[in-house]
Design a protein around this motif. Sequence first.
Motif, PDB file in Angstrom:
ATOM      1  N   TYR B  33       0.838  -1.200   0.000  1.00 20.60           N
ATOM      2  CA  TYR B  33       0.000   0.000   0.000  1.00 20.60           C
ATOM      3  C   TYR B  33       0.874   1.251   0.000  1.00 20.60           C
ATOM      4  CZ  TYR B  33      -3.394  -3.354   1.875  1.00 20.60           C
ATOM      5  OH  TYR B  33      -4.204  -4.448   2.064  1.00 20.60           O
ATOM      6  N   TYR B  35       0.075   5.277   1.263  1.00 25.26           N
ATOM      7  CA  TYR B  35      -0.808   6.266   1.868  1.00 25.26           C
ATOM      8  C   TYR B  35      -0.059   7.592   1.860  1.00 25.26           C
ATOM      9  CZ  TYR B  35      -3.520   2.382   3.924  1.00 25.26           C
ATOM     10  OH  TYR B  35      -4.300   1.254   4.120  1.00 25.26           O
ATOM     11  N   PHE B  45      -5.575   6.897   2.006  1.00 23.97           N
ATOM     12  CA  PHE B  45      -5.239   5.774   1.141  1.00 23.97           C
ATOM     13  C   PHE B  45      -4.997   6.265  -0.282  1.00 23.97           C
ATOM     14  CE2 PHE B  45      -5.446   1.609  -0.690  1.00 23.97           C
ATOM     15  CZ  PHE B  45      -6.230   1.708  -1.834  1.00 23.97           C
ATOM     16  N   PHE B  91       3.556   7.257   3.098  1.00 24.29           N
ATOM     17  CA  PHE B  91       3.808   6.039   3.870  1.00 24.29           C
ATOM     18  C   PHE B  91       3.561   4.814   2.997  1.00 24.29           C
ATOM     19  CE2 PHE B  91       4.335   7.860   7.990  1.00 24.29           C
ATOM     20  CZ  PHE B  91       3.468   8.930   8.082  1.00 24.29           C
ATOM     21  N   GLN B 105      -1.721  -4.114   8.885  1.00 26.21           N
ATOM     22  CA  GLN B 105      -0.817  -3.442   7.956  1.00 26.21           C
ATOM     23  C   GLN B 105       0.343  -2.851   8.754  1.00 26.21           C
ATOM     24  OE1 GLN B 105      -2.569  -0.742   5.104  1.00 26.21           O
ATOM     25  NE2 GLN B 105      -4.372  -2.016   4.857  1.00 26.21           N
TER      26      GLN B 105
END
Lengths: 111, 116
Positions: B33, B35, B45, B91, B105
Amino acid sequence: AQRVTQPEKLLSVFKGAPVELKCNYSYSGSPELFWYVQYSRQRLQLLLRHISRESIKGFTADLNKGETSFHLKKPFAQEEDSAMYYCALSILSGGYNKLIFGAGTRLAVHP
Amino acid sequence: EPEVTQTPSHQVTQMGQEVILRCVPISNHLYFYWYRQILGQKVEFLVSFYNNEISEKSEIFDDQFSVERPDGSNFTLKIRSTKLEDSAMYFCASRFGKGVSTDTQYFGPGTRLTVL
């Protein structure tokens, strides 16, 4: 729409006082909720998740589906608890999950 | 304990330049992911990535953004032509994610991007 609300930007308490950081969520599915903590100059770290039902560093959080809340509590705050706290909702979308964060609450614990 | 790492910790660039932010997820994790957090705002997100393709992206993740897992360990976010409003903390996160479980996560320390 999915949403996480943390109404307090700053919570300032004295050492030894009880702490409650508020979190409310909006989600039509089955919620998975987390609290992340970010100490000064450090990464976001998982503090606890509701399905674990555990206490970490003296913190607990109970999912209240009726009130759509997941408030974080600690009976006696310590100075080292001073940090930024983020409530997060994990939602499933197309079979994959993502986190929706609240705006965060800064906890300041004074001696 | 294994951690997600990110480089650089701080990137300063001129508007219109391309930047690549790098992440090394935890080695046995399958879901990745990005962010971002604009100063004073919430963590948002951007994109999720699984099995070498984007699984979901937000409306923020427009054509200027792309992600890649070039070599089985790195996970990169590229911004083709940076804008002032891209200035933020970015991030990276990863999770093991067997099946569709909503397990934890783990986040990297972030890259602070400043666009001048």
